[in-house]
Enzyme design. Structure first.
Site, PDB file in Angstrom:
ATOM      1  N   HIS A  20       8.262 -31.803  10.002  1.00  0.00           N
ATOM      2  CA  HIS A  20       8.038 -33.207   9.673  1.00  0.00           C
ATOM      3  C   HIS A  20       6.795 -33.758  10.381  1.00  0.00           C
ATOM      4  O   HIS A  20       6.692 -33.712  11.615  1.00  0.00           O
ATOM      5  CB  HIS A  20       9.272 -34.006  10.105  1.00  0.00           C
ATOM      6  N   HIS A  62       1.312 -42.523   8.621  1.00  0.00           N
ATOM      7  CA  HIS A  62       2.591 -42.925   8.047  1.00  0.00           C
ATOM      8  C   HIS A  62       2.664 -44.425   7.800  1.00  0.00           C
ATOM      9  O   HIS A  62       2.997 -44.889   6.712  1.00  0.00           O
ATOM     10  CB  HIS A  62       3.740 -42.508   8.963  1.00  0.00           C
TER      11      HIS A  62
END
Length: 259
Positions: A20, A62
Protein backbone atom coordinates in the site's frame (compact mmCIF):
# COMPACT_ATOMS: atom_id res chain seq x y z
CA UNK A 1 -28.29 -3.70 -18.15
CA UNK A 2 -24.80 -4.95 -17.29
CA UNK A 3 -23.32 -7.73 -19.35
CA UNK A 4 -21.44 -10.53 -17.64
CA UNK A 5 -17.89 -11.33 -18.62
CA UNK A 6 -16.36 -14.65 -19.53
CA UNK A 7 -16.36 -16.58 -16.22
CA UNK A 8 -12.97 -18.01 -17.20
CA UNK A 9 -10.88 -14.91 -18.05
CA UNK A 10 -7.20 -15.09 -19.03
CA UNK A 11 -4.57 -15.71 -16.39
CA UNK A 12 -4.38 -12.76 -13.99
CA UNK A 13 -0.94 -11.22 -14.54
CA UNK A 14 -0.54 -9.48 -11.19
CA UNK A 15 1.08 -10.63 -7.93
CA UNK A 16 -1.49 -11.28 -5.23
CA UNK A 17 0.27 -9.32 -2.48
CA UNK A 18 0.26 -5.55 -3.02
CA UNK A 19 2.16 -3.01 -0.92
CA UNK A 20 0.00 0.00 0.00
CA UNK A 21 1.38 3.38 -1.13
CA UNK A 22 4.80 1.82 -1.59
CA UNK A 23 5.60 0.39 1.83
CA UNK A 24 2.60 1.15 3.95
CA UNK A 25 3.87 3.01 6.96
CA UNK A 26 7.58 2.11 6.97
CA UNK A 27 8.55 5.03 4.71
CA UNK A 28 6.89 8.24 3.50
CA UNK A 29 3.95 7.06 1.41
CA UNK A 30 3.93 7.43 -2.36
CA UNK A 31 7.64 8.30 -2.53
CA UNK A 32 10.40 6.37 -4.25
CA UNK A 33 11.84 5.60 -0.82
CA UNK A 34 8.60 3.81 0.04
CA UNK A 35 8.63 1.72 -3.12
CA UNK A 36 12.23 0.71 -2.51
CA UNK A 37 11.41 -0.24 1.07
CA UNK A 38 8.46 -2.36 -0.06
CA UNK A 39 10.62 -4.09 -2.66
CA UNK A 40 13.19 -4.90 0.03
CA UNK A 41 10.53 -7.06 1.70
CA UNK A 42 9.92 -9.00 -1.50
CA UNK A 43 6.90 -7.14 -2.85
CA UNK A 44 6.59 -7.08 -6.62
CA UNK A 45 3.38 -5.04 -6.88
CA UNK A 46 2.50 -1.71 -5.37
CA UNK A 47 -0.56 0.50 -4.96
CA UNK A 48 -0.27 4.28 -5.15
CA UNK A 49 -2.29 7.45 -5.79
CA UNK A 50 -1.97 9.62 -8.89
CA UNK A 51 -3.30 13.13 -9.47
CA UNK A 52 -2.52 16.12 -11.68
CA UNK A 53 -0.61 19.32 -11.04
CA UNK A 54 -2.06 22.61 -12.24
CA UNK A 55 -0.05 22.27 -15.46
CA UNK A 56 -1.24 18.73 -16.13
CA UNK A 57 1.69 16.66 -14.84
CA UNK A 58 0.83 13.31 -13.23
CA UNK A 59 2.40 12.81 -9.80
CA UNK A 60 1.84 10.77 -6.64
CA UNK A 61 -0.10 12.09 -3.65
CA UNK A 62 -3.02 10.71 -1.69
CA UNK A 63 -4.58 13.82 -0.18
CA UNK A 64 -6.04 16.77 -2.04
CA UNK A 65 -4.12 19.02 0.37
CA UNK A 66 -0.35 19.08 0.83
CA UNK A 67 -0.08 19.59 4.58
CA UNK A 68 -0.18 16.03 5.93
CA UNK A 69 2.68 14.55 3.90
CA UNK A 70 4.77 17.51 2.68
CA UNK A 71 6.07 20.84 3.92
CA UNK A 72 3.68 22.58 1.53
CA UNK A 73 0.25 24.02 2.21
CA UNK A 74 -2.97 24.27 0.27
CA UNK A 75 -4.41 22.36 -2.64
CA UNK A 76 -1.79 20.26 -4.41
CA UNK A 77 -3.58 20.51 -7.74
CA UNK A 78 -3.35 24.30 -7.64
CA UNK A 79 0.45 24.25 -8.03
CA UNK A 80 2.55 23.62 -11.11
CA UNK A 81 4.86 20.62 -11.09
CA UNK A 82 7.96 22.82 -10.83
CA UNK A 83 6.62 24.14 -7.51
CA UNK A 84 5.56 20.70 -6.27
CA UNK A 85 8.93 19.18 -7.15
CA UNK A 86 10.65 21.52 -4.68
CA UNK A 87 8.62 20.29 -1.69
CA UNK A 88 9.90 17.92 0.99
CA UNK A 89 7.67 14.82 1.08
CA UNK A 90 9.79 12.82 3.52
CA UNK A 91 10.63 14.80 6.65
CA UNK A 92 7.12 14.38 8.10
CA UNK A 93 7.82 10.66 8.37
CA UNK A 94 11.24 10.99 9.99
CA UNK A 95 14.58 12.75 9.77
CA UNK A 96 16.07 9.89 7.75
CA UNK A 97 13.73 10.75 4.88
CA UNK A 98 14.20 14.52 4.91
CA UNK A 99 14.44 15.89 1.40
CA UNK A 100 12.58 13.01 -0.26
CA UNK A 101 10.63 14.65 -3.11
CA UNK A 102 7.16 14.07 -4.46
CA UNK A 103 7.29 11.39 -7.14
CA UNK A 104 6.42 12.11 -10.77
CA UNK A 105 4.62 9.30 -12.59
CA UNK A 106 7.36 9.22 -15.23
CA UNK A 107 10.01 8.53 -12.59
CA UNK A 108 7.89 5.83 -10.98
CA UNK A 109 7.34 4.14 -14.33
CA UNK A 110 11.07 4.09 -15.04
CA UNK A 111 11.87 2.51 -11.67
CA UNK A 112 9.09 -0.07 -11.78
CA UNK A 113 9.99 -1.24 -15.25
CA UNK A 114 13.70 -1.38 -14.47
CA UNK A 115 12.93 -3.58 -11.46
CA UNK A 116 10.25 -5.67 -13.15
CA UNK A 117 7.48 -4.66 -10.72
CA UNK A 118 3.74 -4.19 -11.28
CA UNK A 119 1.51 -1.40 -10.03
CA UNK A 120 -2.07 -0.50 -9.21
CA UNK A 121 -2.44 3.20 -9.96
CA UNK A 122 -5.37 4.72 -8.14
CA UNK A 123 -6.65 7.74 -10.06
CA UNK A 124 -7.11 10.25 -7.23
CA UNK A 125 -8.43 13.45 -8.84
CA UNK A 126 -8.41 16.84 -7.23
CA UNK A 127 -12.14 17.51 -6.71
CA UNK A 128 -13.65 18.84 -9.92
CA UNK A 129 -10.99 17.32 -12.20
CA UNK A 130 -12.28 13.73 -12.34
CA UNK A 131 -12.72 13.50 -16.11
CA UNK A 132 -9.50 15.31 -16.97
CA UNK A 133 -7.45 13.25 -14.52
CA UNK A 134 -8.82 9.98 -15.86
CA UNK A 135 -8.00 10.98 -19.42
CA UNK A 136 -4.52 12.34 -18.76
CA UNK A 137 -3.40 9.50 -16.51
CA UNK A 138 -4.62 6.85 -18.95
CA UNK A 139 -2.88 8.48 -21.91
CA UNK A 140 0.36 8.94 -20.01
CA UNK A 141 0.30 5.37 -18.74
CA UNK A 142 -0.24 4.14 -22.28
CA UNK A 143 2.87 6.03 -23.37
CA UNK A 144 5.07 5.12 -20.41
CA UNK A 145 4.26 1.40 -20.44
CA UNK A 146 4.05 1.07 -24.23
CA UNK A 147 6.62 -1.70 -24.36
CA UNK A 148 5.58 -3.53 -21.20
CA UNK A 149 3.80 -6.87 -21.22
CA UNK A 150 2.04 -6.17 -17.91
CA UNK A 151 0.25 -2.82 -17.86
CA UNK A 152 -0.69 -0.93 -14.71
CA UNK A 153 -4.09 -1.67 -13.23
CA UNK A 154 -5.97 1.64 -13.11
CA UNK A 155 -8.45 1.98 -10.26
CA UNK A 156 -10.62 4.72 -8.79
CA UNK A 157 -13.49 5.45 -6.45
CA UNK A 158 -14.66 7.93 -9.09
CA UNK A 159 -16.76 6.37 -11.89
CA UNK A 160 -16.31 9.54 -13.98
CA UNK A 161 -12.53 9.12 -13.85
CA UNK A 162 -12.75 5.44 -14.80
CA UNK A 163 -15.12 6.20 -17.67
CA UNK A 164 -12.75 8.89 -18.93
CA UNK A 165 -9.78 6.50 -18.72
CA UNK A 166 -11.78 3.92 -20.65
CA UNK A 167 -12.63 6.44 -23.34
CA UNK A 168 -9.01 7.60 -23.63
CA UNK A 169 -7.33 4.16 -23.69
CA UNK A 170 -9.86 1.31 -23.72
CA UNK A 171 -7.19 -1.40 -23.61
CA UNK A 172 -5.86 -0.52 -20.15
CA UNK A 173 -7.22 -2.74 -17.35
CA UNK A 174 -9.41 -0.93 -14.83
CA UNK A 175 -10.88 -1.65 -11.40
CA UNK A 176 -13.68 -0.01 -9.43
CA UNK A 177 -12.83 0.89 -5.84
CA UNK A 178 -15.57 0.70 -3.19
CA UNK A 179 -15.49 1.72 0.48
CA UNK A 180 -18.28 -0.75 1.18
CA UNK A 181 -20.23 -3.43 -0.62
CA UNK A 182 -23.37 -2.31 -2.43
CA UNK A 183 -26.00 -4.61 -3.97
CA UNK A 184 -25.13 -3.51 -7.51
CA UNK A 185 -21.35 -3.58 -7.03
CA UNK A 186 -20.73 -6.14 -9.75
CA UNK A 187 -23.05 -4.39 -12.20
CA UNK A 188 -21.33 -1.05 -11.57
CA UNK A 189 -17.93 -2.54 -12.34
CA UNK A 190 -19.16 -4.27 -15.48
CA UNK A 191 -20.89 -1.15 -16.74
CA UNK A 192 -17.55 0.67 -16.50
CA UNK A 193 -15.77 -2.09 -18.40
CA UNK A 194 -13.69 -3.02 -15.36
CA UNK A 195 -11.78 -6.27 -14.95
CA UNK A 196 -11.79 -6.12 -11.14
CA UNK A 197 -13.49 -4.87 -8.01
CA UNK A 198 -11.37 -3.59 -5.10
CA UNK A 199 -13.48 -3.49 -1.94
CA UNK A 200 -12.62 -2.45 1.62
CA UNK A 201 -12.05 -5.76 3.39
CA UNK A 202 -14.94 -5.46 5.86
CA UNK A 203 -17.30 -5.57 2.90
CA UNK A 204 -16.00 -8.84 1.45
CA UNK A 205 -16.87 -12.43 2.19
CA UNK A 206 -16.92 -15.70 0.28
CA UNK A 207 -20.38 -15.23 -1.35
CA UNK A 208 -19.49 -11.75 -2.60
CA UNK A 209 -16.14 -12.90 -3.93
CA UNK A 210 -17.93 -15.75 -5.70
CA UNK A 211 -20.49 -13.33 -7.14
CA UNK A 212 -17.70 -11.28 -8.66
CA UNK A 213 -15.93 -14.34 -10.01
CA UNK A 214 -19.09 -15.64 -11.63
CA UNK A 215 -19.33 -12.37 -13.55
CA UNK A 216 -15.72 -12.72 -14.70
CA UNK A 217 -14.28 -10.10 -12.33
CA UNK A 218 -11.18 -10.43 -10.21
CA UNK A 219 -11.78 -9.58 -6.54
CA UNK A 220 -9.25 -7.54 -4.56
CA UNK A 221 -9.33 -5.86 -1.16
CA UNK A 222 -7.72 -3.15 0.97
CA UNK A 223 -6.20 -2.48 3.52
CA UNK A 224 -5.61 -5.75 5.39
CA UNK A 225 -3.05 -5.65 8.19
CA UNK A 226 -4.14 -8.69 10.24
CA UNK A 227 -2.87 -12.20 9.48
CA UNK A 228 -6.09 -14.01 10.41
CA UNK A 229 -8.21 -11.71 8.27
CA UNK A 230 -5.82 -12.11 5.36
CA UNK A 231 -5.93 -15.89 5.58
CA UNK A 232 -9.75 -15.91 5.77
CA UNK A 233 -9.97 -13.84 2.60
CA UNK A 234 -7.46 -16.01 0.75
CA UNK A 235 -9.51 -19.05 1.73
CA UNK A 236 -12.62 -17.31 0.35
CA UNK A 237 -10.96 -17.03 -3.06
CA UNK A 238 -9.52 -13.50 -3.00
CA UNK A 239 -7.33 -12.52 -5.97
CA UNK A 240 -5.32 -9.66 -4.51
CA UNK A 241 -4.68 -8.05 -1.11
CA UNK A 242 -3.38 -4.55 -0.41
CA UNK A 243 -1.54 -4.16 2.90
CA UNK A 244 0.42 -1.66 4.95
CA UNK A 245 2.16 -4.50 6.79
CA UNK A 246 4.90 -5.33 4.37
CA UNK A 247 6.90 -6.35 7.44
CA UNK A 248 4.23 -8.84 8.58
CA UNK A 249 3.32 -10.63 5.37
CA UNK A 250 6.02 -12.33 3.33
CA UNK A 251 4.72 -12.42 -0.25
CA UNK A 252 7.17 -15.19 -1.09
CA UNK A 253 6.03 -17.69 1.52
CA UNK A 254 2.65 -16.82 3.07
CA UNK A 255 -0.29 -19.13 2.27
CA UNK A 256 -2.10 -17.81 -0.80
CA UNK A 257 0.95 -16.09 -2.22
CA UNK A 258 2.06 -16.78 -5.76
CA UNK A 259 5.75 -16.91 -6.33
Amino acid sequence: MAMTRDPHPPIWPYPRWIAHRGAGKLAPENTLAAFKRGASYGYRMFECDVKLSADGEAFLLHDAELARTTNGRGLAGALNWAELARLDAGAWHGAAFAGEPLLHLDALAAWLQAEGHAVNLEIKPTPGTEKLTGEVVARRVDQLWAGSEIKPLLSSFQPVALAAAREAVPSLPRALLLTEWVPNAVALALDLGCVALVVQHAGLDAPRITEGHQAGLRMLTYTVNDADRAQALWAAGLDGLITDRVDLFDPRSEPGARG
